[in-house]
Write an enzyme that holds these catalytic residues in place. Structure first.
Site, short mmCIF file in Angstrom:
data_model
loop_
_atom_site.label_atom_id
_atom_site.label_comp_id
_atom_site.label_asym_id
_atom_site.label_seq_id
_atom_site.Cartn_x
_atom_site.Cartn_y
_atom_site.Cartn_z
N TYR A 79 0.86 -1.19 0.00
CA TYR A 79 0.00 0.00 0.00
C TYR A 79 0.90 1.24 0.00
O TYR A 79 1.52 1.57 1.01
CB TYR A 79 -0.91 0.03 1.23
N LEU A 95 -18.52 -1.41 2.61
CA LEU A 95 -19.27 -0.29 2.03
C LEU A 95 -18.97 -0.14 0.55
O LEU A 95 -19.28 0.89 -0.06
CB LEU A 95 -18.96 1.01 2.77
N ARG A 125 -16.25 0.37 -1.16
CA ARG A 125 -15.40 1.52 -1.46
C ARG A 125 -16.18 2.84 -1.43
O ARG A 125 -15.94 3.73 -2.23
CB ARG A 125 -14.69 1.32 -2.80
N GLY A 126 -17.11 2.91 -0.51
CA GLY A 126 -17.91 4.11 -0.34
C GLY A 126 -19.17 4.15 -1.16
O GLY A 126 -20.04 5.01 -0.95
N SER A 147 -22.13 3.72 1.04
CA SER A 147 -21.99 4.41 2.33
C SER A 147 -23.11 5.40 2.57
O SER A 147 -23.32 5.85 3.71
CB SER A 147 -20.65 5.15 2.38
#
Length: 334
Positions: free
Chosen positions: A58, A211, A213-214, A217
């Site tokens: 990452y 979620l 990746r939003g 959400s």
């Protein structure tokens, strides 16, 4: 709020009912604020979150160093409760390009050495290859992690994004505590074969992307402009008609959430929590306000009527678009 715990499989530790996925603090979702990211990790630890998830690739080690700084600056009692979950094996170029995966035993041990340094710890609690190396048998990769367990550098062996056959092969080689894999209301592919296999073998699931990746959400809008380097700009579910379709699903979910007096994100996380004590959702909060919202899901009880309404609003297979671009889907097992 008292944080509940769940067993990380029959061979793993007890962990908090929610874990914190730290990837977005360093990569793939646009700019993140370093100070706010560290404050969010501290707030998570203070709230009783124990599981911190990262990958050595990452932002080419940035995320591990970020977590290392957060752990060094946390109160001793909070630092001692933290459990690190680390993925390895993805190869990156200086320009951030993806170069494949390396699961050779010597590489496994080398990756671990660097992760221990960046995190500033003497052991990694759960260690796993991010995607299997097609040129190296999973038995060899898992065997190398098992050697690290024997020497005290790793506590538990995990897997990531593998299918039922690979899970069985790995479990026949050494005890596996956990499988990390995407699981959410709109990513339910594990329910057919993978989840029954992990349950048969006593392996827990840490669910990322709860979620999506939003997307689910409740905060993502069709007119949102995504910054450079944001993975979602290439994700099929965030494109054109797919995005419009998927946001319609979110609006259907919002009606149920409003009836219960909770947010869309909270009901989506609560749904994953409801799927079994062997599933630990990872929340990808990069800010303290989003973390607070996610933790609120622990107080949401979904009755049978709620679950039926959610199923009707967002049935299995309802999402439009794959969860990764085609090139990345090719590296996933089903």
């Amino acid at each position: 709020m008292t944080m509940r715990t769940r067993p990380l499989g029959t061979t793993g530790p007890q962990v908090s009912a929610l874990g914190l996925g730290c990837m977005g603090m360093s990569a793939l979702y646009g700019e993140a604020d370093r100070a706010e990211s560290i404050a969010t990790i501290h707030a998570a630890l203070e709230a009783g979150v124990t599981l911190l998830d990262t990958g050595d690739f990452y932002a080419m080690g940035h995320n591990e160093m970020l977590i290392g700084e957060a752990l060094r600056t946390a109160p001793a009692a909070r630092r001692e409760q933290a459990l690190t979950s680390v993925k390895f094996g993805a190869l990156r170029g200086p320009d951030g390009s993806w170069l494949g995966y390396d699961g050779r035993p010597a590489a496994v041990k080398s990756f671990a050495a660097y992760s221990l340094q960046r995190l500033g710890v003497d052991h990694i609690d759960v260690y796993r290859i991010a995607r299997i190396d097609p040129d190296v048998p999973i038995e060899d990769t898992v065997g190398a992690i098992a050697e690290l367990v024997e020497k005290g550098y790793v506590r538990h062996i995990g897997l990531s994004e593998v299918g039922a056959q690979t899970i069985r092969r790995a479990a026949a080689t050494a005890p596996i505590s956990d499988l990390q894999i995407e699981y959410s209301l709109i990513s339910r592919g594990i329910e057919d074969e993978i989840l029954p296999t992990t349950r048969e073998l006593g392996i827990a699931v840490t669910a990322y992307g709860v979620l999506s990746r939003g997307l689910i959400s409740g905060h993502f809008t069709a007119d949102r402009q995504l910054g450079p380097g944001d993975f979602r700009a290439m994700s099929p579910r965030f494109q054109g008609d797919n995005l419009r379709h998927n946001l319609n699903l979110v609006e259907a979910l919002r009606k149920i959430a409003e009836q219960k007096g909770v947010s869309v994100a909270q009901i989506a996380i609560a749904w994953v929590l409801s799927r079994g004590e062997d599933i630990v959702p990872l929340v990808g909060a990069r800010r303290r306000d989003r973390l607070t919202e996610a933790l609120g899901a622990l107080g949401v009880t979904l009755e049978q009527a709620d679950l039926a309404a959610i199923e009707e609003a967002v049935p299995a297979g309802a999402a439009a678009g794959d969860r990764y671009p085609a090139a990345q889907m090719a590296h996933l097992e089903s």
